[in-house]
Scaffold this motif. Structure first.
Motif, mmCIF file in Angstrom:
data_model
loop_
_atom_site.group_PDB
_atom_site.id
_atom_site.type_symbol
_atom_site.label_atom_id
_atom_site.label_comp_id
_atom_site.label_asym_id
_atom_site.label_seq_id
_atom_site.Cartn_x
_atom_site.Cartn_y
_atom_site.Cartn_z
ATOM 1 N N LEU A 141 23.351 -12.549 -2.087
ATOM 2 C CA LEU A 141 23.776 -11.863 -3.308
ATOM 3 C C LEU A 141 23.708 -10.342 -3.150
ATOM 4 N N LEU A 142 22.653 -9.848 -2.528
ATOM 5 C CA LEU A 142 22.529 -8.408 -2.328
ATOM 6 C C LEU A 142 23.631 -7.897 -1.402
ATOM 7 N N GLY A 143 23.910 -8.654 -0.344
ATOM 8 C CA GLY A 143 24.968 -8.260 0.568
ATOM 9 C C GLY A 143 26.324 -8.215 -0.112
ATOM 10 N N ALA A 144 26.583 -9.191 -0.980
ATOM 11 C CA ALA A 144 27.866 -9.235 -1.684
ATOM 12 C C ALA A 144 28.017 -8.058 -2.637
ATOM 13 N N GLU A 145 26.889 -7.531 -3.146
ATOM 14 C CA GLU A 145 26.924 -6.393 -4.062
ATOM 15 C C GLU A 145 26.874 -5.049 -3.340
ATOM 16 N N GLY A 146 26.794 -5.078 -2.021
ATOM 17 C CA GLY A 146 26.718 -3.837 -1.262
ATOM 18 C C GLY A 146 25.370 -3.163 -1.321
ATOM 19 N N LEU A 147 24.323 -3.909 -1.716
ATOM 20 C CA LEU A 147 22.972 -3.369 -1.786
ATOM 21 C C LEU A 147 22.255 -3.607 -0.457
ATOM 22 N N ARG A 148 21.442 -2.635 -0.039
ATOM 23 C CA ARG A 148 20.792 -2.695 1.260
ATOM 24 C C ARG A 148 19.286 -2.890 1.098
ATOM 25 N N PRO A 149 18.755 -4.075 1.357
ATOM 26 C CA PRO A 149 17.304 -4.271 1.257
ATOM 27 C C PRO A 149 16.565 -3.553 2.371
ATOM 28 N N VAL A 150 15.538 -2.791 1.996
ATOM 29 C CA VAL A 150 14.752 -2.056 2.978
ATOM 30 C C VAL A 150 13.484 -2.805 3.364
ATOM 31 N N GLY A 151 13.139 -3.815 2.614
ATOM 32 C CA GLY A 151 11.942 -4.585 2.899
ATOM 33 C C GLY A 151 11.687 -5.575 1.787
ATOM 34 N N ALA A 152 10.743 -6.471 2.013
ATOM 35 C CA ALA A 152 10.402 -7.482 1.007
ATOM 36 C C ALA A 152 8.903 -7.753 1.051
ATOM 37 N N THR A 153 8.362 -8.035 -0.115
ATOM 38 C CA THR A 153 6.957 -8.423 -0.250
ATOM 39 C C THR A 153 6.895 -9.726 -1.033
ATOM 40 N N VAL A 154 6.047 -10.640 -0.583
ATOM 41 C CA VAL A 154 5.866 -11.930 -1.246
ATOM 42 C C VAL A 154 4.489 -11.954 -1.897
ATOM 43 N N ALA A 155 4.441 -12.193 -3.202
ATOM 44 C CA ALA A 155 3.182 -12.292 -3.934
ATOM 45 C C ALA A 155 2.759 -13.756 -4.023
ATOM 46 N N ARG A 191 12.646 -9.177 11.579
ATOM 47 C CA ARG A 191 11.518 -9.658 12.377
ATOM 48 C C ARG A 191 10.292 -8.798 12.076
ATOM 49 N N GLY A 192 9.293 -9.403 11.496
ATOM 50 C CA GLY A 192 8.040 -8.713 11.230
ATOM 51 C C GLY A 192 8.084 -7.678 10.124
ATOM 52 N N ARG A 193 9.102 -7.731 9.260
ATOM 53 C CA ARG A 193 9.218 -6.716 8.213
ATOM 54 C C ARG A 193 8.601 -7.163 6.892
ATOM 55 N N VAL A 194 8.589 -8.441 6.596
ATOM 56 C CA VAL A 194 8.116 -8.944 5.303
ATOM 57 C C VAL A 194 6.595 -8.860 5.216
ATOM 58 N N ARG A 195 6.113 -8.451 4.075
ATOM 59 C CA ARG A 195 4.681 -8.403 3.815
ATOM 60 C C ARG A 195 4.314 -9.433 2.745
ATOM 61 N N VAL A 196 3.064 -9.865 2.763
ATOM 62 C CA VAL A 196 2.549 -10.808 1.766
ATOM 63 C C VAL A 196 1.392 -10.126 1.053
ATOM 64 N N SER A 197 1.298 -10.341 -0.252
ATOM 65 C CA SER A 197 0.286 -9.655 -1.058
ATOM 66 C C SER A 197 -0.257 -10.603 -2.124
ATOM 67 N N ASN A 198 -1.420 -10.296 -2.623
ATOM 68 C CA ASN A 198 -2.007 -11.071 -3.716
ATOM 69 C C ASN A 198 -1.214 -10.860 -4.997
ATOM 70 N N ASP A 199 -0.964 -11.930 -5.749
ATOM 71 C CA ASP A 199 -0.123 -11.827 -6.943
ATOM 72 C C ASP A 199 -0.735 -10.952 -8.028
ATOM 73 N N ALA A 200 -2.048 -11.008 -8.189
ATOM 74 C CA ALA A 200 -2.680 -10.184 -9.224
ATOM 75 C C ALA A 200 -2.621 -8.704 -8.858
ATOM 76 N N ASP A 201 -2.751 -8.375 -7.579
ATOM 77 C CA ASP A 201 -2.611 -6.986 -7.154
ATOM 78 C C ASP A 201 -1.204 -6.467 -7.483
ATOM 79 N N CYS A 202 -0.206 -7.294 -7.196
ATOM 80 C CA CYS A 202 1.178 -6.897 -7.488
ATOM 81 C C CYS A 202 1.397 -6.756 -8.993
ATOM 82 N N GLY A 203 0.865 -7.705 -9.762
ATOM 83 C CA GLY A 203 1.003 -7.635 -11.212
ATOM 84 C C GLY A 203 0.322 -6.417 -11.794
ATOM 85 N N ALA A 204 -0.837 -6.046 -11.227
ATOM 86 C CA ALA A 204 -1.550 -4.864 -11.705
ATOM 87 C C ALA A 204 -0.712 -3.605 -11.516
ATOM 88 N N LEU A 205 -0.081 -3.471 -10.350
ATOM 89 C CA LEU A 205 0.759 -2.300 -10.102
ATOM 90 C C LEU A 205 1.950 -2.266 -11.048
#
Length: 399
Positions: A141-155, A191-205
């Motif tokens: 979907l992002l590619g179809a909209e011409g948006l460029r993802p710079v990274g991703a984080t999973v909570a 490769r090696g770009r995605v980060r994982v984080s605690n959900d409550a930490d993400c929600g707090a931010l």
């Protein structure tokens, strides 16, 4: 300082990214500005700002606004602003009942949001498959909209190793290792770009910058679903502890002593204040999402005294646990997210009553309790902000 002398291409590149990040942060936090105003805001030389702005305009990150005059003489100044879209950070959340995704651009606008139920709650692979399938859909979907993802984080609701990729413990999801990070990487061709984080930490931010936590520097965020977790902000910065495990309050012995917890022990706080504990008290069935379930309980509590009493009991156990946490952490504001938000004062009032009598010293003041305003999207939204933070901190270059 942009005037600092440096040798070598790597040092110059780092300096360029940091200076560009200063400009981006200023525009995001304080709004449009002329080049002269940006120089004053950031402390950078006017010539440096001019070069940075020119490069960011060529990249499609900035655009010019109307000209403004500061007097009768001289050329009018041209203000620039962040252009929405194009570089985006993607945040995902993996939870017991659902997976979710949010994409945020450099200007802070949400460019995409998706939520999908998890079909097989008993199978840990079902959560991973649902998340990776959602990631592939989002990438397309992002590619179809011409948006460029710079990274991703999973909570995720659990403990994450200091490498920000390895899941150490998720008692309600039973996920471990780097499979989640690797799977989302594969969906985006990384490769090696995605980060994982605690959900409550993400929600707090997210609540700190976008929701009920705005205006405070000392925040305790409590997320409520099947599990209970906390994110702590001190002086505007997330507190993670020595190994990044700070905030794992759901499995502290703060609940009813005999209450069985999903982790296999008894007396954990989430066994008394988690969503399943509330459902047992009120005798109602779980719906498709925690928010929908809590909304149904709140509606039933209007006319059913037994349901209302069950919510009050959960609020009292919530207050008892918060009394301990707040006595140790001393936050000025506590934001309750997840399923707590739809319950509102039904759960806040009994918790406040417990907190009001919790402190021995007269100089201690109970923190203000607020319900979160971002709903179940808070964790994914905060994860997206963490994903785009690399550019705003000058650690990652624009794609």
């Amino acid at each position: 300082m942009d005037e600092a002398r440096t040798t070598g291409g790597a040092g110059a590149e780092l300096l360029r990214r940091r200076n560009a990040a200063s400009v981006l942060r200023s525009l995001r936090a304080d709004g449009p500005a002329s080049r002269a105003e940006l120089a004053a805001r950031t402390g950078l030389a006017k010539a440096t700002v001019g070069t940075i702005v020119g490069g960011l305009e060529e990249s499609g990150v900035l655009r010019e606004l109307e000209q403004i005059r500061s007097g009768d003489r001289g050329r009018p100044a041209v203000r620039v602003t962040l252009e929405g879209g194009r570089p985006v950070g993607v945040g995902f959340e993996a939870n017991v009942e659902y997976v979710a995704a949010v994409a945020v651009d450099l200007a802070g606008a949400v460019r995409l949001r998706r939520t999908r139920p998890v079909a097989d709650l008993a199978d840990p692979a079902g959560v991973a498959d649902a998340l990776c399938g959602l990631a592939a859909e989002v990438a397309a979907l992002l590619g179809a909209e011409g948006l460029r993802p710079v990274g991703a984080t999973v909570a995720v609701p659990g403990l994450i190793e200091p490498d920000d990729r390895t899941i150490a413990w998720t008692p309600n999801l039973h996920l471990t290792g780097t499979a989640i990070a690797d799977g989302v990487d594969a969906a985006f061709g990384w490769r090696g770009r995605v980060r994982v984080s605690n959900d409550a930490d993400c929600g707090a931010l997210a609540e700190l910058h976008r929701g009920a936590g705005r205006g405070t520097d000392h925040l305790l965020y409590l997320t409520g679903a099947v599990g209970i977790g906390a994110g702590l902000v001190e002086a505007g910065r997330l507190v993670r502890g020595s190994r990044g495990f700070a905030g794992e309050v759901g499995h502290l012995p703060l609940g009813e002593p005999g209450a069985a917890c999903g982790c296999g022990r008894r007396g954990c706080w989430e066994a008394s204040v988690g969503l399943h504990a509330l459902l047992d008290r009120v005798g109602m069935a779980e719906l498709e999402t925690p928010a929908a379930t809590a909304a149904a309980i709140a509606e039933a509590a209007r006319t059913d005294d037994a349901v209302r009493a069950g919510v009050v009991a959960s609020g009292e156990w919530l207050g008892r646990g918060l009394a301990v946490a707040c006595g140790v952490l001393d936050p000025s504001v506590v934001v309750l997210g997840g399923y707590f938000a739809p319950l509102g004062d039904l759960v806040l009032a009994p918790a406040r009553a417990i907190l009001a009598d919790a402190f021995a010293a007269p100089v201690q003041v109970a923190p203000e309790l607020r319900v979160g305003t971002l709903g179940t999207e808070a964790a994914a939204l905060g994860a997206a902000e963490r994903a785009v933070a690399g550019i705003l901190d000058g650690l990652v270059d624009l794609p």
